[in-house]
Motif scaffolding. Structure first.
Motif, PDB file in Angstrom:
ATOM      1  N   PHE A 332      74.708  30.533  17.780  1.00 49.92           N
ATOM      2  CA  PHE A 332      74.410  31.643  18.681  1.00 49.92           C
ATOM      3  C   PHE A 332      74.623  31.234  20.135  1.00 49.92           C
ATOM      4  CE2 PHE A 332      71.259  33.639  21.487  1.00 49.92           C
ATOM      5  CZ  PHE A 332      71.645  34.967  21.390  1.00 49.92           C
ATOM      6  N   VAL A 333      74.103  30.066  20.518  1.00 50.29           N
ATOM      7  CA  VAL A 333      74.252  29.618  21.903  1.00 50.29           C
ATOM      8  C   VAL A 333      75.732  29.397  22.231  1.00 50.29           C
ATOM      9  CG1 VAL A 333      73.692  27.792  23.559  1.00 50.29           C
ATOM     10  CG2 VAL A 333      71.937  28.625  21.978  1.00 50.29           C
ATOM     11  N   ALA A 334      76.488  28.884  21.285  1.00 47.47           N
ATOM     12  CA  ALA A 334      77.928  28.711  21.507  1.00 47.47           C
ATOM     13  C   ALA A 334      78.612  30.057  21.725  1.00 47.47           C
ATOM     14  CB  ALA A 334      78.548  27.980  20.310  1.00 47.47           C
ATOM     15  N   ALA A 335      78.185  31.078  20.983  1.00 40.88           N
ATOM     16  CA  ALA A 335      78.757  32.415  21.162  1.00 40.88           C
ATOM     17  C   ALA A 335      78.402  32.978  22.538  1.00 40.88           C
ATOM     18  CB  ALA A 335      78.266  33.345  20.055  1.00 40.88           C
ATOM     19  N   VAL A 336      77.180  32.750  22.983  1.00 40.15           N
ATOM     20  CA  VAL A 336      76.792  33.190  24.328  1.00 40.15           C
ATOM     21  C   VAL A 336      77.677  32.500  25.365  1.00 40.15           C
ATOM     22  CG1 VAL A 336      74.963  33.124  26.062  1.00 40.15           C
ATOM     23  CG2 VAL A 336      74.407  33.752  23.710  1.00 40.15           C
ATOM     24  N   ARG A 337      77.857  31.201  25.236  1.00 37.58           N
ATOM     25  CA  ARG A 337      78.714  30.461  26.169  1.00 37.58           C
ATOM     26  C   ARG A 337      80.128  31.038  26.184  1.00 37.58           C
ATOM     27  NH1 ARG A 337      77.371  24.711  27.326  1.00 37.58           N
ATOM     28  NH2 ARG A 337      79.625  24.492  27.536  1.00 37.58           N
ATOM     29  N   ARG A 338      80.656  31.322  25.003  1.00 36.42           N
ATOM     30  CA  ARG A 338      82.025  31.807  24.897  1.00 36.42           C
ATOM     31  C   ARG A 338      82.192  33.157  25.597  1.00 36.42           C
ATOM     32  NH1 ARG A 338      82.130  31.376  20.006  1.00 36.42           N
ATOM     33  NH2 ARG A 338      81.808  33.506  19.257  1.00 36.42           N
ATOM     34  N   HIS A 339      81.302  34.090  25.324  1.00 31.99           N
ATOM     35  CA  HIS A 339      81.407  35.414  25.959  1.00 31.99           C
ATOM     36  C   HIS A 339      81.094  35.331  27.451  1.00 31.99           C
ATOM     37  CE1 HIS A 339      82.239  37.807  22.433  1.00 31.99           C
ATOM     38  NE2 HIS A 339      81.273  37.198  21.777  1.00 31.99           N
ATOM     39  N   TYR A 340      80.191  34.470  27.819  1.00 33.41           N
ATOM     40  CA  TYR A 340      79.832  34.280  29.231  1.00 33.41           C
ATOM     41  C   TYR A 340      81.053  33.813  30.024  1.00 33.41           C
ATOM     42  CZ  TYR A 340      75.739  33.722  32.342  1.00 33.41           C
ATOM     43  OH  TYR A 340      74.773  33.866  33.311  1.00 33.41           O
ATOM     44  N   ALA A 341      81.765  32.838  29.460  1.00 28.34           N
ATOM     45  CA  ALA A 341      82.926  32.279  30.142  1.00 28.34           C
ATOM     46  C   ALA A 341      84.112  33.231  30.137  1.00 28.34           C
ATOM     47  CB  ALA A 341      83.318  30.961  29.482  1.00 28.34           C
ATOM     48  N   ALA A 342      84.238  34.047  29.078  1.00 32.67           N
ATOM     49  CA  ALA A 342      85.408  34.918  28.925  1.00 32.67           C
ATOM     50  C   ALA A 342      85.282  36.247  29.659  1.00 32.67           C
ATOM     51  CB  ALA A 342      85.657  35.180  27.439  1.00 32.67           C
ATOM     52  N   ALA A 343      84.094  36.596  30.143  1.00 40.09           N
ATOM     53  CA  ALA A 343      83.897  37.889  30.803  1.00 40.09           C
ATOM     54  C   ALA A 343      84.806  38.009  32.023  1.00 40.09           C
ATOM     55  CB  ALA A 343      82.438  38.046  31.212  1.00 40.09           C
ATOM     56  N   PRO A 344      85.287  39.213  32.324  1.00 35.27           N
ATOM     57  CA  PRO A 344      86.162  39.393  33.488  1.00 35.27           C
ATOM     58  C   PRO A 344      85.508  38.891  34.771  1.00 35.27           C
ATOM     59  CG  PRO A 344      86.135  41.366  32.129  1.00 35.27           C
ATOM     60  CD  PRO A 344      85.062  40.472  31.592  1.00 35.27           C
ATOM     61  N   GLU A 345      86.312  38.289  35.616  1.00 32.79           N
ATOM     62  CA  GLU A 345      85.792  37.776  36.888  1.00 32.79           C
ATOM     63  C   GLU A 345      85.583  38.920  37.871  1.00 32.79           C
ATOM     64  OE1 GLU A 345      87.819  34.574  38.658  1.00 32.79           O
ATOM     65  OE2 GLU A 345      87.870  33.339  36.840  1.00 32.79           O
ATOM     66  N   ARG A 346      84.578  38.767  38.700  1.00 32.15           N
ATOM     67  CA  ARG A 346      84.331  39.712  39.780  1.00 32.15           C
ATOM     68  C   ARG A 346      83.458  39.019  40.819  1.00 32.15           C
ATOM     69  NH1 ARG A 346      80.724  44.532  37.322  1.00 32.15           N
ATOM     70  NH2 ARG A 346      80.496  44.989  39.537  1.00 32.15           N
ATOM     71  N   PRO A 347      83.464  39.497  42.064  1.00 31.06           N
ATOM     72  CA  PRO A 347      82.704  38.819  43.108  1.00 31.06           C
ATOM     73  C   PRO A 347      81.195  38.904  42.885  1.00 31.06           C
ATOM     74  CG  PRO A 347      84.376  40.268  44.049  1.00 31.06           C
ATOM     75  CD  PRO A 347      84.295  40.595  42.595  1.00 31.06           C
ATOM     76  N   ALA A 348      80.516  37.814  43.190  1.00 27.73           N
ATOM     77  CA  ALA A 348      79.046  37.812  43.212  1.00 27.73           C
ATOM     78  C   ALA A 348      78.641  38.145  44.647  1.00 27.73           C
ATOM     79  CB  ALA A 348      78.513  36.451  42.781  1.00 27.73           C
ATOM     80  N   TYR A 349      78.633  39.438  44.940  1.00 25.15           N
ATOM     81  CA  TYR A 349      78.624  39.936  46.319  1.00 25.15           C
ATOM     82  C   TYR A 349      77.264  39.918  46.998  1.00 25.15           C
ATOM     83  CZ  TYR A 349      76.350  44.071  44.466  1.00 25.15           C
ATOM     84  OH  TYR A 349      75.443  44.901  43.874  1.00 25.15           O
ATOM     85  N   TYR A 350      76.173  39.842  46.237  1.00 26.04           N
ATOM     86  CA  TYR A 350      74.868  40.117  46.840  1.00 26.04           C
ATOM     87  C   TYR A 350      74.417  38.947  47.711  1.00 26.04           C
ATOM     88  CZ  TYR A 350      70.615  42.838  47.223  1.00 26.04           C
ATOM     89  OH  TYR A 350      69.596  43.628  47.700  1.00 26.04           O
ATOM     90  N   PRO A 351      73.897  39.218  48.915  1.00 28.54           N
ATOM     91  CA  PRO A 351      73.480  38.139  49.814  1.00 28.54           C
ATOM     92  C   PRO A 351      72.453  37.202  49.175  1.00 28.54           C
ATOM     93  CG  PRO A 351      73.516  40.244  50.975  1.00 28.54           C
ATOM     94  CD  PRO A 351      73.737  40.555  49.529  1.00 28.54           C
ATOM     95  N   GLY A 352      72.618  35.917  49.427  1.00 26.11           N
ATOM     96  CA  GLY A 352      71.667  34.923  48.959  1.00 26.11           C
ATOM     97  C   GLY A 352      71.893  34.439  47.549  1.00 26.11           C
ATOM     98  N   ALA A 353      72.890  35.006  46.846  1.00 31.67           N
ATOM     99  CA  ALA A 353      73.096  34.640  45.445  1.00 31.67           C
ATOM    100  C   ALA A 353      73.467  33.171  45.297  1.00 31.67           C
ATOM    101  CB  ALA A 353      74.176  35.525  44.821  1.00 31.67           C
ATOM    102  N   SER A 354      74.267  32.646  46.216  1.00 39.69           N
ATOM    103  CA  SER A 354      74.699  31.255  46.117  1.00 39.69           C
ATOM    104  C   SER A 354      73.510  30.296  46.167  1.00 39.69           C
ATOM    105  CB  SER A 354      75.681  30.929  47.241  1.00 39.69           C
ATOM    106  OG  SER A 354      76.104  29.583  47.157  1.00 39.69           O
ATOM    107  N   SER A 355      72.592  30.528  47.084  1.00 37.02           N
ATOM    108  CA  SER A 355      71.433  29.632  47.193  1.00 37.02           C
ATOM    109  C   SER A 355      70.512  29.779  45.995  1.00 37.02           C
ATOM    110  CB  SER A 355      70.663  29.904  48.492  1.00 37.02           C
ATOM    111  OG  SER A 355      70.179  31.235  48.527  1.00 37.02           O
ATOM    112  N   ARG A 356      70.414  30.985  45.438  1.00 40.42           N
ATOM    113  CA  ARG A 356      69.556  31.168  44.263  1.00 40.42           C
ATOM    114  C   ARG A 356      70.145  30.472  43.035  1.00 40.42           C
ATOM    115  NH1 ARG A 356      69.313  36.283  46.682  1.00 40.42           N
ATOM    116  NH2 ARG A 356      70.810  37.177  45.198  1.00 40.42           N
ATOM    117  N   GLN A 357      71.472  30.570  42.889  1.00 42.73           N
ATOM    118  CA  GLN A 357      72.113  29.876  41.777  1.00 42.73           C
ATOM    119  C   GLN A 357      72.034  28.361  41.968  1.00 42.73           C
ATOM    120  OE1 GLN A 357      75.201  28.069  41.953  1.00 42.73           O
ATOM    121  NE2 GLN A 357      75.478  27.768  39.741  1.00 42.73           N
TER     122      GLN A 357
END
Length: 566
Positions: A332-357
């Motif tokens: 299950f965790v491997a499947a989550v990783r696979r779909h997580y990595a394969a999802a279409p790319e898009r900007p993480a636009y919201y302010p402060g997201a970089s520091s939270r990650q």
């Protein structure tokens, strides 16, 4: 500050006159406005979506733009239709409660099937939602509470300040409808600077309210919000945001803030309602009979729950709870990783997201970084310790594309695991806004009343069973807000409810429980890997916004056709 107040004064004076006009209007007059707003919203929809895509860095022709259609104009249009139905029933001397299917839930609770509520809701086949009244609330009490404020001829005129959310553009718009029709209040909405770019389109959509003088849309930064919060013309405040923002308003940010909290002397004495997000769990209740396809389907579903709107959702799943002893846990965790990595790319636009990650990766250097925006990469943390009370991902809403997995020790027997997972979610995770349960229908049937008791014990304002709670957010008859019981000094995910198109008394509502399909087919519209999301959502918006069935029917058929290709 004086200059800001002086600039706002004319608008607030006009709103006070509008508030007096609003309480004198008949139900029929206020109902008619909804149809006008629906038409105006449909006309403004393309500009609304264009503006939302621009601020989020999305190509308006891409599938990701479907999120902006469905959570913006479409959500507002369906809400106006649902409230209009409620008001029509009231005009005929009927209650909307008598127009829905009734049921029961553990603890003597009464339930109301609030989705589907409109004929056009049937486009979302396989999904339903039941609103639970609080224990002890009778149907007679609930009927008397419907549209209580709107039906009160002696209600004092009032103005509600809505401090709009910065992530989903439809949130402040839906909050406006709640204030006008649930609270019978005129509204001034201060848009969050993050999505202020939709202001022009929202003004076009809500032009009938603005022209009547019952709504004013303001823009600006923190100083504008602060001036409005404490202005004498504002009677009540509603905020969508973080607990930090709420506490800053109520208790202040100076050295005396904690003294005020301890003494129970808030800076703000006005009534305040709020929706403040939290750490949302998804509980996966497996059984030995699951196939690899079942495992993959649930993993794909959960990845969308995290990555919708690039992860900037108060309703996003942050913690996945699975049994440690599950034989397919690693798969299950491997499947989550696979779909997580394969999802279409898009900007993480919201302010402060970089520091939270970055804070999450710093605390969990073994976290998997799985692509996405290079400045805010998608992050997956496995093997979180369920006994660690101060775990960052249990206590802080990441508001970024970050997902944690807890492998709960103990029995993997479905009933025992579900009980343990519910206790974990209630006791360990901060905030109680929304939670999900993924369970095979066969297992649910075998658990029977035990499953129902587990849902009742899950103290969240919205619970989704095989349905992401983001879909329930878009069901206008459903309630949206934290599980009741929070206070100003311990606010959790907030106080009060919004949406609520049946116009029930908020004090009578406990939660909404929605259910979906175990194996959705075709790909649901809101999935981040749906290839036709933009086309389908645009067509559904037109279908919902056109009142003539003769004109709407072929548009709906075209929407369903594109949906099947998703």
């Amino acid at each position: 500050m004086p200059a800001i107040i002086a600039e706002l004064e004319p608008s607030l004076r006009a709103l006070r006159a509008g508030a007096e006009r609003w309480v004198r209007m008949t139900i029929a007059e206020r109902r008619a406005l909804l149809r006008a707003v629906r038409a105006a919203t449909l006309e403004a929809a393309p500009a609304w979506v264009e503006a939302a895509c621009a601020l989020k860095g999305i190509d308006p022709r891409s599938p990701a733009a479907g999120e902006e259609w469905s959570s913006g104009p479409y959500a507002v249009i369906t809400a106006t239709s649902a409230i209009e139905k409620t008001l029509k029933l009231i005009e005929k001397g009927r209650s909307p409660i008598d127009a829905v299917e009734l049921g029961t839930a553990p603890g003597g609770r009464t339930t109301l099937k609030v989705f589907p509520y409109l004929p056009k809701d049937l486009v979302l086949q396989g999904y339903e939602a039941n609103l639970w009244l609080r224990p002890g609330v009778t149907l007679d009490q609930a009927r008397r509470g419907v549209a209580r404020a709107l039906r009160d001829p002696n209600r004092a005129p009032r103005i509600t300040l809505v401090l709009g959310a910065g992530n989903i553009t439809g949130i402040p718009a839906l909050d406006v409808l709640t204030a006008l029709y649930q609270e019978a209040s005129a509204v001034i909405v201060k848009l969050n600077p993050v999505n202020a770019g939709v202001g022009a389109a929202m003004k076009r959509a809500f032009a009938p309210f603005i022209e009547l003088g019952v709504l004013h849309i303001a823009e600006g930064g923190h100083e504008v919000g602060a001036a409005l919060i404490h202005h004498e013309a504002v009677d009540t405040v509603h905020i969508t945001g973080s607990r930090h923002s709420h506490d800053a308003i109520v208790w202040g940010t100076d050295v005396d803030a904690e003294k005020r909290r301890a003494a129970g002397t808030p800076l703000l004495s006005k009534p305040l309602t709020s929706e403040l997000g939290g750490v949302g769990p998804a509980i996966v209740v497996p059984e030995d009979g699951w196939s690899s396809e079942n495992v993959d389907d649930v993993a794909r579903n959960i990845v969308t729950q995290r990555l919708h709107n690039s992860g900037f959702n108060c309703v996003a799943t942050q913690i996945v709870v699975i049994p440690e002893a599950w034989q397919r846990a690693d798969e299950f965790v491997a499947a989550v990783r696979r779909h997580y990595a394969a999802a279409p790319e898009r900007p993480a636009y919201y302010p402060g997201a970089s520091s939270r990650q970055l804070a999450v990766v710093t605390m969990h250097p073994d976290a998997a970084v799985l692509g996405g925006d290079p400045n805010v990469p998608r992050t997956l943390v496995d093997h979180l310790d369920p006994e660690k009370a101060d775990e960052h991902l249990f206590t802080v809403e990441a508001f970024a594309p970050v997902l944690g997995i807890v492998r709960l020790p103990g029995s993997r027997e479905p009933g025992a695991f579900l009980d343990a997972a519910v206790a974990f979610a209630n006791d360990r995770l901060v905030g109680h806004l929304s939670a999900g349960i993924h369970i095979h229908p066969r297992t649910r049937d075998e658990l029977g009343a035990r499953f129902d008791r587990a849902v009742a014990d899950l103290h969240y304002g919205t619970v989704g069973v095989n349905a992401w709670t983001g879909t329930i957010f878009g069901m206008p008859g459903a309630s949206w807000g934290a599980f009741p019981g929070n206070t100003l000094d311990d606010v959790g995910s907030g106080i009060g409810i919004v949406h609520n198109a049946l116009l029930l008394d908020p004090e009578h509502v406990e939660r909404t429980v929605g259910t979906g399909t175990w194996k959705p087919s075709p790909t649901p519209l809101w999935y981040v890997d749906n290839r036709t999301s933009q086309v389908t959502a645009r067509r559904l918006t037109r279908f919902a916004g056109i009142d003539s069935w003769a004109i709407a029917a072929p548009i709906g058929a075209a929407a369903i056709d594109s949906y099947r290709k998703g």
